[in-house]
Enzyme design. Sequence first.
Site, mmCIF file in Angstrom:
data_model
loop_
_atom_site.group_PDB
_atom_site.id
_atom_site.type_symbol
_atom_site.label_atom_id
_atom_site.label_comp_id
_atom_site.label_asym_id
_atom_site.label_seq_id
_atom_site.Cartn_x
_atom_site.Cartn_y
_atom_site.Cartn_z
ATOM 1 N N ASN A 174 1.263 -0.932 -0.236
ATOM 2 C CA ASN A 174 -0.505 0.016 -0.405
ATOM 3 C C ASN A 174 0.790 1.023 0.073
ATOM 4 O O ASN A 174 1.553 0.982 0.699
ATOM 5 C CB ASN A 174 -1.051 0.181 1.020
ATOM 6 C CG ASN A 174 -1.474 1.077 1.313
ATOM 7 O OD1 ASN A 174 -2.655 1.596 0.970
ATOM 8 N ND2 ASN A 174 -1.182 2.114 2.491
ATOM 9 N N GLU A 175 0.633 1.707 -0.641
ATOM 10 C CA GLU A 175 1.369 2.983 -0.631
ATOM 11 C C GLU A 175 3.091 3.113 -0.677
ATOM 12 O O GLU A 175 3.171 3.985 0.051
ATOM 13 C CB GLU A 175 0.632 4.143 0.111
ATOM 14 C CG GLU A 175 -0.602 4.738 -0.216
ATOM 15 C CD GLU A 175 -1.272 5.849 0.545
ATOM 16 O OE1 GLU A 175 -0.916 6.256 1.407
ATOM 17 O OE2 GLU A 175 -2.312 6.609 0.011
ATOM 18 N N TYR A 250 -7.681 11.970 -2.834
ATOM 19 C CA TYR A 250 -8.803 12.028 -1.596
ATOM 20 C C TYR A 250 -8.539 13.685 -2.221
ATOM 21 O O TYR A 250 -7.970 14.113 -3.155
ATOM 22 C CB TYR A 250 -7.943 12.072 0.033
ATOM 23 C CG TYR A 250 -7.830 11.122 0.467
ATOM 24 C CD1 TYR A 250 -8.239 10.135 1.240
ATOM 25 C CD2 TYR A 250 -6.636 10.333 0.534
ATOM 26 C CE1 TYR A 250 -8.749 9.123 1.542
ATOM 27 C CE2 TYR A 250 -6.296 8.448 0.665
ATOM 28 C CZ TYR A 250 -7.422 8.314 1.216
ATOM 29 O OH TYR A 250 -7.650 7.176 1.973
ATOM 30 N N GLU A 306 -8.636 3.665 -2.312
ATOM 31 C CA GLU A 306 -8.795 4.303 -1.733
ATOM 32 C C GLU A 306 -9.615 5.528 -2.548
ATOM 33 O O GLU A 306 -8.597 6.841 -3.063
ATOM 34 C CB GLU A 306 -7.697 5.205 -0.104
ATOM 35 C CG GLU A 306 -6.970 3.938 0.006
ATOM 36 C CD GLU A 306 -6.439 4.064 0.730
ATOM 37 O OE1 GLU A 306 -5.687 5.540 1.031
ATOM 38 O OE2 GLU A 306 -5.120 2.947 0.988
ATOM 39 N N GLN A 355 -13.655 5.820 4.886
ATOM 40 C CA GLN A 355 -13.230 4.304 4.435
ATOM 41 C C GLN A 355 -14.831 4.223 5.953
ATOM 42 O O GLN A 355 -15.066 5.304 5.615
ATOM 43 C CB GLN A 355 -12.000 4.327 6.168
ATOM 44 C CG GLN A 355 -11.213 4.197 5.674
ATOM 45 C CD GLN A 355 -9.977 3.688 6.619
ATOM 46 O OE1 GLN A 355 -9.886 2.960 7.700
ATOM 47 N NE2 GLN A 355 -8.416 4.067 6.193
HETATM 48 O O1 AHR Z 1 -7.263 6.181 4.712
HETATM 49 C C1 AHR Z 1 -6.303 6.701 5.547
HETATM 50 C C2 AHR Z 1 -5.079 6.674 4.833
HETATM 51 O O2 AHR Z 1 -4.382 7.611 3.832
HETATM 52 C C3 AHR Z 1 -4.575 5.141 4.626
HETATM 53 O O3 AHR Z 1 -3.835 4.361 5.978
HETATM 54 C C4 AHR Z 1 -3.446 5.798 3.435
HETATM 55 O O4 AHR Z 1 -3.042 5.007 2.568
HETATM 56 C C5 AHR Z 1 -3.013 6.311 2.880
HETATM 57 O O5 AHR Z 1 -2.570 7.797 2.921
#
Ligand code: AHR
Length: 508
Positions: A174-175, A250, A306, A355
């Site tokens: 992840n990332e 995001y 995400e 989430q």
């Molecule tokens: O969703 C919160 C965080 O955002 C996650 O853990 C990460 O993958 C992202 O930076």
Amino acid sequence: MSTATAVINLDIEGPTISRHLYGHFAEHLGRCIYGGFWVGEDSPIPNEGGIRLDVVQALRDLNIPNLRWPGGCFADEYHWRDGIGPREERPRMVNTHWGDVEENNHFGTHEFMALCELLGAEPYISGNVGSGTVQEMSEWVEYLTRDGDSPMARLRRANGRDEPWRVKFWGIGNETWGCGGNMRAEYAADLSRQYATYCRDHGDNKLYRIASGASNDDYKWTETLMRQISCFGCEATPKNFFQALSVHYYTMAGPWEAKGSSTVFDTDDYYRTIAAAQKLDRVLTGHSTVMDCYDPGRTVGLVLDEWGTWWDVEPGTNPGFLFQQNTLRDALVASTHFDIFHKHAARLSMANIAQTVNVLQAMILTDGDTLVLTPSYHVFEMNKGHQDATSLAVHLRTQDARRQVGDAELDSLSASASVKDGQVLISLTNLDAEEPAEVTLDLRGGLLGEPTARLLTADQLQDHNSADTPGEVSPRPFDALKVVDGGLTVTLPPHSFLTISGLVSGRA
Ligand code: AHR
């Protein structure tokens, strides 16, 4: 009032909208797992095996298709063997990413798989590349999915589960560009190939391996992964190391350092938010264009695992728990995103809101035994008919529905449509904060019988649901549809989301 026409050809079918575009994400972060999904078997809150049943029911009502777990950033600190066996004997750790709190590992592999079974959702497991080993990840796949006699299958049976589970979606880190190891794209691509090699298909369980991909508009990252995706020397039986790559996006009203409050914002903040949400269309187009160069047949999936709004935490809460309120503004970000997802359905194979419970743009907020459905939840529910439906292109003709925000121009109307089993679902969002919008649906290639509609709006964009006012922002029937020759006319109130459904007949 703005006016617009939406032309929809009911008989020209586009790509299927995978139900997995309505996917979810649950991380060991704040009160998402503990208090959100998991209360433990001894809790007075009604539960099955420790999993709270009110949350399960609410998500079943959404037809939740999948759930990503255990992170996020937490995934790259998580060692799955700490989360199996008798709960009281499980080792503890510090969740250094999120709140610096102790993690007791009571919610582990068996609990997660039981949750997915209760939800009727497919598991999406995110494996640890940042601080885990290839062997560890390989053995986790074996533990979960291998039948017959093998070391990991025996360990699983010793922990009470005889049959292997079916797991399709598997994240390789992840990332990796950030919390997942701070790697360069070239190194991450090599590691993705290496880890993916040892994530085996056991028996007829076929993994869909998802390499950790780009942040926002980092197209270079996508290009680097795509260049490295295929197995050189496997020309006789061409294969890809991973079947998809991810991207994270995001939505915020400003820069990272000034994200702002979830509930205290003005109209300018709102429009900046919507402009940022609409930018996702360009971002997905950019990644898809790069992928098209290497994979013109679109066999490799793009997974937005995400997405969502990210605001300052609610005052007085742990800054590492990412707990925020959820207003009508968040709901309109969600409806706008879904229109974009539907448009990109040919390449986008999955998306996961960040989430599901009590963290970021949550569907559900819990506090002890209370549960509140957020405005965003209602968008997922009103739109669930798009899951696995065939997309129908919507051509919007607007006269005055664009607005300048900073250096961005935003559309103040957003729309998408689909058909499944003869049932048409049209989603319309009026993003204008103050003005209603009159939309004429010019329906071609068929007739829409007995249309019904539901509306989500509120007096103020800042309105939200709470334990005291759980229904402040919730959908209601909307009976002001006007049937006109060849379609419908509807006036959407300011800042509102409307769904119209009906049975199609007379398609060519
Ligand atoms: O969703 C919160 C965080 O955002 C996650 O853990 C990460 O993958 C992202 O930076």
